[in-house]
Design a protein around this motif. Structure first.
Motif, short mmCIF file in Angstrom:
data_model
loop_
_atom_site.label_atom_id
_atom_site.label_comp_id
_atom_site.label_asym_id
_atom_site.label_seq_id
_atom_site.Cartn_x
_atom_site.Cartn_y
_atom_site.Cartn_z
N ASP A 173 0.86 -1.17 0.00
CA ASP A 173 0.00 0.00 0.00
C ASP A 173 0.91 1.24 0.00
N PRO A 174 0.33 2.42 -0.23
CA PRO A 174 1.20 3.60 -0.35
C PRO A 174 2.03 3.89 0.91
N ALA A 175 1.49 3.58 2.07
CA ALA A 175 2.24 3.86 3.31
C ALA A 175 3.52 3.03 3.35
N ALA A 176 3.40 1.75 3.05
CA ALA A 176 4.58 0.89 3.07
C ALA A 176 5.52 1.23 1.91
N GLY A 177 4.94 1.57 0.76
CA GLY A 177 5.75 1.95 -0.40
C GLY A 177 6.61 3.17 -0.08
N HIS A 178 6.04 4.08 0.68
CA HIS A 178 6.76 5.28 1.08
C HIS A 178 7.92 4.93 2.01
N LEU A 179 7.68 4.04 2.96
CA LEU A 179 8.75 3.63 3.89
C LEU A 179 9.88 2.96 3.12
N LEU A 180 9.50 2.16 2.15
CA LEU A 180 10.48 1.47 1.34
C LEU A 180 11.34 2.48 0.57
N GLU A 181 10.69 3.48 0.03
CA GLU A 181 11.41 4.51 -0.71
C GLU A 181 12.44 5.19 0.19
N GLN A 182 11.99 5.51 1.42
CA GLN A 182 12.91 6.15 2.37
C GLN A 182 14.11 5.26 2.68
N ALA A 183 13.82 3.97 2.87
CA ALA A 183 14.90 3.04 3.23
C ALA A 183 15.91 2.93 2.09
N LEU A 184 15.42 2.93 0.86
CA LEU A 184 16.32 2.83 -0.29
C LEU A 184 17.14 4.11 -0.42
N GLU A 185 16.47 5.25 -0.21
CA GLU A 185 17.18 6.52 -0.30
C GLU A 185 18.29 6.58 0.75
N LYS A 186 17.98 6.03 1.91
CA LYS A 186 18.96 6.01 2.99
C LYS A 186 20.20 5.20 2.60
N ARG A 187 20.01 4.22 1.76
CA ARG A 187 21.15 3.43 1.29
C ARG A 187 21.84 4.07 0.11
N GLY A 188 21.36 5.23 -0.27
CA GLY A 188 22.01 5.93 -1.37
C GLY A 188 21.46 5.57 -2.73
N ILE A 189 20.32 4.90 -2.78
CA ILE A 189 19.68 4.62 -4.07
C ILE A 189 18.68 5.73 -4.33
N ARG A 190 18.86 6.42 -5.45
CA ARG A 190 17.95 7.52 -5.75
C ARG A 190 16.67 6.95 -6.33
N VAL A 191 15.53 7.42 -5.85
CA VAL A 191 14.25 6.92 -6.36
C VAL A 191 13.49 8.09 -6.96
N ILE A 192 13.09 7.96 -8.21
CA ILE A 192 12.24 8.98 -8.82
C ILE A 192 10.92 8.31 -9.19
N THR A 193 9.85 8.70 -8.50
CA THR A 193 8.54 8.13 -8.81
C THR A 193 7.85 9.02 -9.83
N ARG A 194 6.76 8.53 -10.37
CA ARG A 194 6.04 9.23 -11.46
C ARG A 194 7.01 9.56 -12.59
N ALA A 195 7.96 8.69 -12.81
CA ALA A 195 8.98 8.94 -13.84
C ALA A 195 8.62 8.18 -15.10
N ASN A 196 8.29 8.91 -16.12
CA ASN A 196 7.92 8.29 -17.39
C ASN A 196 9.11 8.37 -18.34
N THR A 197 9.67 7.22 -18.68
CA THR A 197 10.85 7.22 -19.53
C THR A 197 10.48 7.64 -20.95
N HIS A 198 11.17 8.64 -21.46
CA HIS A 198 10.88 9.15 -22.80
C HIS A 198 11.81 8.51 -23.82
N ALA A 199 13.09 8.41 -23.45
CA ALA A 199 14.05 7.82 -24.38
C ALA A 199 15.28 7.37 -23.62
#
Lengths: 821, 113
Positions: free
Chosen positions: A190-216
């Motif tokens: 759910d969004p609450a857990a997804g948000h926590l996961l994002e924070q945990a990944l960012e803390k490890r230095g993995i950049r997360v960009i959501t709503r990212a639509n790849t153009h090319a």
């Protein structure tokens, strides 16, 4: 069985987990029945594909994840053609053809072709350096790239993408995850857990960009980066596509077997050709395709029984659970966790340990589980879910897990009571339990504020406030009378002030972060708390927090006032209540052009256009903008009007330029969001024609300068203002008013008007902050000015330029019709 | 025949904001199409059963929307109002297929469109 007959021939297409598990099951049931030939497209023996993530991360080697080595194939008399892809099936002749030119006849054929990674159809998708994450070759490609360091972009924030990202990060690459949806792993979490996961990944230095639509995907001859729809470019030496998988059905389709999304099978894993069975990720069973391992085991059992001549066994479909295999990040989910009628949720958040657990209950049965941060009970919950166990008797303690099942509900008081005196209560200030309890006794403390003053416990970030309260209750017994706090809403036990304090002290910068840190009892809040949190975050982190439009009441989202018939009213600003022929003409033209039924003069000295259709709003605003008019924020919890009289310009009694001052105040203060609406007035003399003494803030000009009034009301309640102070110059009026507004923005509770705020905190306390304490006044003023640079943007002009266009236009049905099934 | 449904593509999932809604005009009136935080899609008549408020403009939370006019909370799946009011908004079938949002309309409505 007649041993003299030649054995039946079974050909298995697919040397992966599903195919080989079926062979294993078959060997257990009827070892001598078939001559087995296995084709695998990969040049390897059967390995545990789901363990590729740990191989990528360097936690395991390929040898560790081999399931069946060459000896196993030999010992069981199985002919293995590894690295030889099957390219065709001749069903009439009962032959398979491999890419090597080999033809092998079969009596029974088992398709276990698995799935193919989905490739986003964007320019550059075929460049060298773009890889998928599906097999060992992909892992080798990623390992080769990571050996040179550099940066990686992973497209897809699902299970596979995140495991790839974590692995590449562990290998020393600079990793960015691009995810199309607003939260990670949105299918499993759910969004609450997804948000926590994002924070945990960012803390490890993995950049997360959501709503990212790849153009090319960019690069000449080799990938160099990725460009998003919004124009952003991210450099990359390797791009991993992990947006999903599709059943691999090409072979079956070419052979004329019935295929939908996957190869269609019945409950006995038979395809439309009775001699051909299919198992694993390539199949579609009762409308479902599976991408997880557990269903494979069930399918393999049924297919093996069928091959062994036992048609009694049927596959009923699988309920699946998901676990993310990233070391140190524990995530588990199963079932269906959407909210709904007749569904209740049990949410447990433990901010200190970073735990979020949510069970969705329907008819006293668990239908969904999301666990973040502590997943040990996942299998137990999953078992209750699959069995459909009635949890009525477990309910009280259910969320605490199996260890507490059926026992007494956890008594948090007992847990605190059991702590030794040396146990640390406040981590920020290093205060232990003994210090708190002895201070309570020795100094006769009776409340949290007393403990904060005496020991500093809970005085910094405040996350131990609950424990301090329990210590007060334990030490004082019945003598402890906690101040009754009105919670923000049913989603939390915290009051507005505690929420505000924690946003500041803990540096909470998103609605989800607040909900987790303050242990919200729901997963995504309600229509009461979300707008409040949105305001607090906006007021606390100007320029940093991004306004959440979906947490705003319609008027503030559409920048117009909704009316009872669903139309809107539009009120342009008339600075200080002054207008001109040009403005009036523009308003008249707009009223004609858009057939606006009612034009009305408001109580705040401006003009209201009522009955505007939503679709017309941007065009109406464009015309008003063209005449120099901007939004009047008549819909906002913010500055509405500054009403004025004509002052020294015209009036024989006027003492100061009240109109000019009103305009200056309005131009300075407009645009800032406040807890509730803010109405002001400036009167040129004590006759008070602008009615300053019933406003939130009112100025009365006198010969010697300006009286600043505040905390009036003329709505549900009638209240005359109080005098805040007397100042000598316009500049001081502006400074004091800005400081007062800023203090209100920082201390007022959402929807609390100035007069209520003043009644609650005390007018003297406000005077002390914004009048007497000059350095504090200046600091408030500076903070206000800082926040105004982000707030003073005409919302109408932004929307005329196309912002939030979706708000104003209905969807248009496409002329594509298809009959319903 | 009048009961038969036809599925009309009204746009893509990304046309609808998360925890938000869009409207679509049909021959049978304006329909509000909602998208929840977990990307579920629901469709209701864009009329609150209380005083006709435009539900699409409300705040979406969980699987509910709060009407912008008088704060009635409507369940998106059933259309029922929370509380004792026995008020109910009409729901319409809607599904997502390959990112496209399909709204189920009665045959007559489709022909008129």
């Amino acid at each position: 069985m007649n041993k003299s007959n030649p054995r039946e021939r079974l050909v298995v297409v697919g040397n992966g987990m599903a195919g080989i598990r079926t062979v294993e099951e078959l060997l257990a049931l009827d070892p001598g029945r078939y001559d087995v030939t296995v084709f695998g497209a990969e040049p390897h023996v059967n390995y545990n594909r789901i363990m590729l993530s740990p191989v990528l991360a360097g936690e395991k080697t390929f040898q560790d994840i081999v399931l069946n080595d060459r000896d196993w194939y030999a010992a069981n008399g199985i002919t293995l053609h590894a690295g030889d892809r099957v390219v065709g099936v001749d069903r009439a002749a009962k032959l398979v053809m491999a890419v090597s030119g080999l033809f092998v006849p079969y009596d029974k054929l088992l398709l276990a072709t698995g799935s193919d990674p989905f490739i986003v159809p964007v320019p550059g998708k075929d460049l060298p350096g773009v890889v998928t994450f599906r097999d060992l070759a992909d892992v080798d490609a990623m390992l080769a790239a990571s050996a040179e360091g550099g940066s990686a972009v992973v497209i897809g924030g699902g299970l596979l993408g995140l495991e790839a990202a974590a692995g590449l990060k562990a290998r020393g690459m600079d990793v960015t995850v691009l995810h199309l949806m607003p939260t990670l792993m949105e299918r499993q979490l759910d969004p609450a857990a997804g948000h926590l996961l994002e924070q945990a990944l960012e803390k490890r230095g993995i950049r997360v960009i959501t709503r990212a639509n790849t153009h090319a995907i960019l690069g000449e001859g080799k990938v160099t980066g990725v460009r998003l729809d919004d124009g952003r470019e991210i450099a990359a030496d390797i791009v991993v596509m992990a947006v999903g998988i599709r059943p691999s059905t090409g072979l079956a389709r070419a052979a004329g077997i019935e295929v939908n999304r996957g190869v269609l099978v019945d409950d006995h894993m038979r395809t439309s050709d009775p001699a051909i069975l299919a198992v694993g990720e390539c199949v579609e069973h009762r409308g479902h395709c599976y991408g997880l391992v557990a269903p494979l085991w069930d399918m393999a059992k049924v297919a093996a029984a069928q091959l062994a001549g036992d048609g009694g066994r049927a596959y009923q479909g699988s309920v699946t659970s998901t676990k993310l295999k990233v070391t140190g990040i524990d995530v588990f989910s199963a079932g269906d966790f959407a909210e709904g009628k007749g569904r209740e949720e049990i949410v447990l958040r433990d901010a200190a340990r970073g735990v979020y657990k949510r069970l969705v209950i329907q008819d006293n049965r668990i239908v969904g589980v999301v666990l973040y941060g502590e997943t040990a009970d996942g299998p137990w919950f999953f078992d209750l879910l699959r069995q459909g166990t009635d949890i009525t008797d477990l309910r009280e303690s259910l969320i605490f897990g199996q260890a507490y099942a059926g026992g007494a509900p956890l008594d948090p008081m007992a847990a605190v009571a059991a702590l030794p005196d040396e146990a640390e209560i406040c981590g920020c200030n290093g205060v232990c339990k003994g210090q708190v309890t002895s201070a309570i006794t020795a100094k006769g403390l009776t409340d949290v504020d007393g403990v904060r003053a005496a020991t500093k416990a809970s005085a910094s970030c405040g996350s131990c406030t609950g424990q301090v309260e329990k210590l007060l209750a334990l030490t004082l017994g019945d003598r402890y009378k906690p101040a009754a706090v009105q919670p923000v809403c049913a989603c939390t036990s915290h009051g507005h002030d505690e929420v505000r304090r924690r946003i500041v002290s803990q540096g909470l910068k998103s609605i989800q972060a607040v909900m987790q840190a303050l242990e919200w009892k729901t997963s995504c809040g309600c229509a009461k708390c979300r707008p409040a949190l949105n305001f607090y975050l906006l007021a606390t982190w100007p320029g940093e927090y991004v306004d959440d439009q979906q947490s705003r009441f319609v008027n503030e989202r559409l920048h117009a006032n909704i009316q009872k018939d669903g139309t809107y009213s539009v009120v342009p600003r008339m600075w200080g209540g002054v207008t001109s022929a040009k403005e009036l003409r523009a308003i008249a033209d707009v009223a004609d052009k858009y057939a606006i039924p009612t034009v009305k003069v408001t109580g705040g000295q401006r003009i209201d256009l009522l009955g505007v259709r939503k679709e017309d709003l941007p065009a109406v605003w464009a015309d008003l903008n063209a005449a120099g008019m901007v939004s009047g924020h008549a819909y906002a919890k913010g500055l509405r009007t500054v009403k004025t009289c004509v002052g020294t310009d015209w009036c024989r009694f006027g003492t100061q330029d009240s109109t000019g001052l009103g305009i200056k105040l309005e131009k300075f203060l407009w645009g800032s969001w406040t807890p509730a609406k803010l109405k002001m007035a400036v009167s040129g003399c004590p006759r008070n024609c602008a009615e300053s003494t019933c406003k939130d803030i009112g100025i009365i000009c006198v010969d010697s300068g300006y009286e600043i009034h505040f905390a009036g009301a003329a709505g549900l309640e009638i209240r005359g203002t109080e005098v805040l102070c007397h100042v000598g110059t316009e500049a001081e009026v502006l400074e004091v008013c800005a400081a007062l507004v800023q203090a209100y923005r920082e201390q007022g509770r959402y929807l609390e008007r100035v007069y209520k705020w003043a009644k609650r905190v005390g007018s003297d306390a406000i005077r002390a902050q914004v009048v007497a304490d000059l350095s504090n006044r200046r600091a408030l003023y500076d903070r206000f000015v800082h926040s105004q640079q982000f707030a003073q943007v005409d919302p109408w002009a932004e929307r005329v330029r196309g912002l939030d266009a979706h708000e104003f236009q209905p969807l248009s049905p496409l002329p594509v019709l298809e009959p319903a099934e | 025949m009048s009961n038969a449904l036809s599925w009309v593509a009204i746009g893509t999932l990304s046309d609808i904001p998360v925890r938000g809604a869009r409207t679509v005009n049909t021959p049978n009136g304006r329909v509000a199409v909602f998208r929840t935080a977990d990307d579920r899609i629901f469709a209701l008549d864009d009329r609150c059963p209380h005083k006709g408020g435009p539900l699409a403009q409300g705040i979406v939370h969980d699987r509910s929307v709060t009407c912008p006019l008088h704060n009635l909370v409507i369940d998106l799946a059933t259309g029922e109002a929370r509380g004792e009011d026995r008020l109910c908004a009409r729901t319409l079938p809607v599904r997502v297929e390959g990112g496209r949002v399909l709204l189920g309309l009665g045959q007559r409505a489709v022909q008129a469109a």
